[in-house]
Enzyme design. Sequence first.
Site, mmCIF file in Angstrom:
data_model
loop_
_atom_site.group_PDB
_atom_site.id
_atom_site.type_symbol
_atom_site.label_atom_id
_atom_site.label_comp_id
_atom_site.label_asym_id
_atom_site.label_seq_id
_atom_site.Cartn_x
_atom_site.Cartn_y
_atom_site.Cartn_z
ATOM 1 N N GLY A 268 0.816 -1.211 0.000
ATOM 2 C CA GLY A 268 0.000 0.000 0.000
ATOM 3 C C GLY A 268 0.848 1.258 0.000
ATOM 4 N N GLU A 271 6.603 4.154 4.880
ATOM 5 C CA GLU A 271 6.778 5.277 5.792
ATOM 6 C C GLU A 271 8.168 5.895 5.799
ATOM 7 O OE1 GLU A 271 6.307 2.014 6.760
ATOM 8 O OE2 GLU A 271 7.496 1.531 8.530
ATOM 9 N N HIS A 304 -1.728 6.167 8.802
ATOM 10 C CA HIS A 304 -0.853 5.069 9.242
ATOM 11 C C HIS A 304 0.616 5.395 8.956
ATOM 12 C CE1 HIS A 304 0.081 0.698 9.875
ATOM 13 N NE2 HIS A 304 1.069 0.982 9.032
ATOM 14 N N GLU A 305 0.895 5.773 7.725
ATOM 15 C CA GLU A 305 2.298 6.052 7.371
ATOM 16 C C GLU A 305 2.800 7.259 8.150
ATOM 17 O OE1 GLU A 305 3.466 3.595 5.931
ATOM 18 O OE2 GLU A 305 1.612 2.802 5.090
HETATM 19 N N1 B3K Z 1 6.055 -0.716 6.473
HETATM 20 C C1 B3K Z 1 5.450 -0.869 5.169
HETATM 21 C C2 B3K Z 1 5.356 -2.283 4.720
HETATM 22 C C3 B3K Z 1 6.599 -2.789 4.093
HETATM 23 C C4 B3K Z 1 6.374 -4.170 3.522
HETATM 24 C C5 B3K Z 1 7.635 -4.768 3.041
HETATM 25 N N2 B3K Z 1 7.410 -6.066 2.454
HETATM 26 C C6 B3K Z 1 4.122 -0.229 5.098
HETATM 27 C C7 B3K Z 1 3.392 -0.109 6.378
HETATM 28 O O1 B3K Z 1 3.079 -1.045 7.060
HETATM 29 O O2 B3K Z 1 3.132 0.991 6.755
HETATM 30 ZN ZN ZN Z 2 2.843 0.075 8.819
#
Ligand code: B3K
Ligand code: ZN
Length: 883
Positions: A268, A271, A304-305
């Site tokens: 999606g 961050e 979220h991010e």
């Molecule tokens: N931290 C990222 C997800 C990364 C996935 C890597 N395979 C997005 C999130 O959870 O905010």
């Molecule tokens: Zn996350």
Amino acid sequence: MKTDTPRPRRLKDYRPPDYLVDHVDLDFALDPERTIVEAKLKVRRNPAAGKARQALVLDGEQLELQRIAIDGKPLTANDYTVDATSLSIAKVSARAFTLELTTVINPEANKALQGLYRSRGVFCTQCEAEGFRRITFFPDRPDVLATYTCRLEADVALAPVLLANGNPVSRGKLGKGRHFAVWHDPHPKPSYLFALVGGDLGHIASTFKTASGRKVDLKIYVEHGKEARAAWAMDALKRSMRWDEKRFGREYDLDVFNIVAVSDFNMGAMENKGLNIFNDRLILASAETATDANFESIESVVAHEYFHNWTGNRITCRDWFQLCLKEGLTVYRDQEFSADERSATVQRIIDVRQLRAMQFTEDAGPLAHPVRPESYIEINNFYTATVYEKGAELVRMIETILGREDFRRGMDLYFERHDGQAATIEDFLTCFEDASKQDLSHFKLWYSQAGTPELVCALRYDRAKKQAELKIEQVLPPTPGETRKKPLHIPVRLGLIGGNGQEIMLKRDTGESIDDGVLHVTKRTQTFRFLDVPSPPVPSILRGFSAPVNLTLNLSDRDLEFLMAHDQDLFNRWQAANTYATRVLVDMVKSLRKGERATARAAGFVKALGASIADEALEPAYRAELLKLPSQSDIARTIGRNVDPGLIFRAHRQLLKLTGTALGAALENICGEMRAQGAFSPDAQSAGRRALRNAALTLLTARGTALDDTRLADHFFKADNMTDEAHGLVLIAAGSGDVREKALAHFFDRWQGDHLVIDKWFAAQAQSPQRSALGQIKALTRHPLFSLEAPNKVRALIGVFALQNPVQFHRPDGAGYEFVAKQVLAIDRFNPSIAARMLGAFRIWHALEPGRRGAAKRVLQGVAKTPDLSRDVFEIVSRMLDR
Ligand code: B3K
Ligand code: ZN
């Protein structure tokens, strides 16, 4: 299968890094096929490493090493070795030194979309979890924290926009059509948070003033011409920034905050510090192109991010086993944000539905794992509903156990104590223990024990003594590799409702206070006795879904009707309706299996539902949730074994039709009353009205009269917003006949130029339950607008087919399985992460009836036997078959 079977990494083998990197200077000469990366790392021995090994070992994959030097002195070939995954320098100085590396990479050829790659001509990066090692050699692990300075150079024509983490330092022209930009990020961060972007993009700008008065420049970069569609994301960003200040006292900490939307993205969003990179489907929205669900997820993912800036970036994870430390916590935070911005009850219903659909399903099958896994082969396989959504539930339970104030104190302490560190779940829990003086050692089991507990409850009432007795037993089903489980600490929020619909004061015989209505279940079996209960009560258990468990409780249909009418906890009121509907559906499946028709029980349910939705004191969004019957997958999960998706489909259809018919007049009224008032607005209330209208439309369409067909066609062809248009398209595509072709052609003509909206066209066809669906989907994989290299297309067509079209994916002939497996293997050649995720759709194979189970197993065995599988797919298919 590969001969060198990949070996798992284990939590218990964690060792601190031998060397630390304090600062990184990066210089990128961006070129589509030959990007040159010059890195200067300030390296020193880690004093905490104990007896450090001599050799300096750095991770690196798919890199061409051009130059390597220490403190300006080039190394000779004897000084170091490079293999497929690392670079080792046998001897380095005991004092700090500067390691210089020049590597060459090919972004254009990078279809795994990890590291530096190009998406529709834009250079961008994805480094979590282990993508930085595809940019340069580095100790690519989250407990090595460095400050970064990044210089980017590119052709102005190719990449007029040059961005990296942190604050802008300088920029300028270089001649020969080249230019550069320098960025500096003063906050030490792990390599997975590194990011850069280079491309020709438009943007919108705004500013935000933090609570302490600092001005932050906000920008969102998108494809030229799509700027207006970023407005909602900008609005969501500013609301998130304000909310984090108010709710958690967290301020933003750089001069700028940039978001870039790209088309090809494995997940999606990401961050990266000060430079979030997003899948454009989670940024771009307008009334015409995005549904309310799209607006809603944009809001929550932007939040979220952004929230990761504190929970993830300022405090990061010591190792990837601790992933839930940042993900569970940040999901909890974004859920709370959405609850505050919208309707808290509706938000909780949506979140719990999602948790059950994804996490409970995962937890009941071969891919079950604890919220903090103890081993993995490929960490990308652990960005799961368990780590994220169940992880969030654990945080929520901590809040329920401690109460809001102590929870906030614990969070404050966590931010204060661990800012700038790479922390563990133990660190996190200790903060709550210290802040509240409560012991969470028993609670901690939730992090290491997989599986969804079942609470078997029984209520007895003693008329003579005026006492009620609630017996709760926790049943802990076995999961792969873990048969015996220990009882957990489960907070159970309870209400007892008297015959008159009034709440009964809870008074324990032990004298223990229960003001908050929370019972603490800690043993395998426990009995709670309540005094002064004047009449036989109906229990409302697990209010607000106070723990991620299944509930078994012997309530009569009358009791459920009573709760649907009277429960003051609106979540549980919805839950009563949902439980009732599920009961009816499971009954229907049983009858269909025996070749009977069972609709008697359904009549009671439909009547109660009619009464509930007539209650205009309930907001439209909530009534919409009441009208959404359990999905086919919900029924499958409840049945649990020997599942026949064909029967479930028929039962589901039957109940839709019955409800549509019985409540016809009321639903027609809703369709009229819930018409738009004025111009489109994506706010929660207006969206709720559309949701209610669309839910009513679904049921009326199932009734299937000529009038209903006309209503549906009008709804689609005359829609003035994408919520109605897309909902109409899905319903029409589920049927057959002329209107189907007409509607699909109409939608295609209108939206073929929009790569995001056209995904809805693929998805509508992918979820059609028609027998012809698979043939059409196969044909669509050859459509010029489809590409296996574009994750959004794969998700829209193959993902939707495998996850949202149970009846056709689980065709008894196994053709659905064969098709998906074939796509998985094709994708695995270049994008293992997406391939493994698609393969996850098979995670319920063991619960199917024998015929389909056999077919699915053969297909999985075929995948397992394929030579040269990626680690990602190898791990998923092995776990899937290993039971
Ligand atoms: N931290 C990222 C997800 C990364 C996935 C890597 N395979 C997005 C999130 O959870 O905010
Ligand atoms: Zn996350």
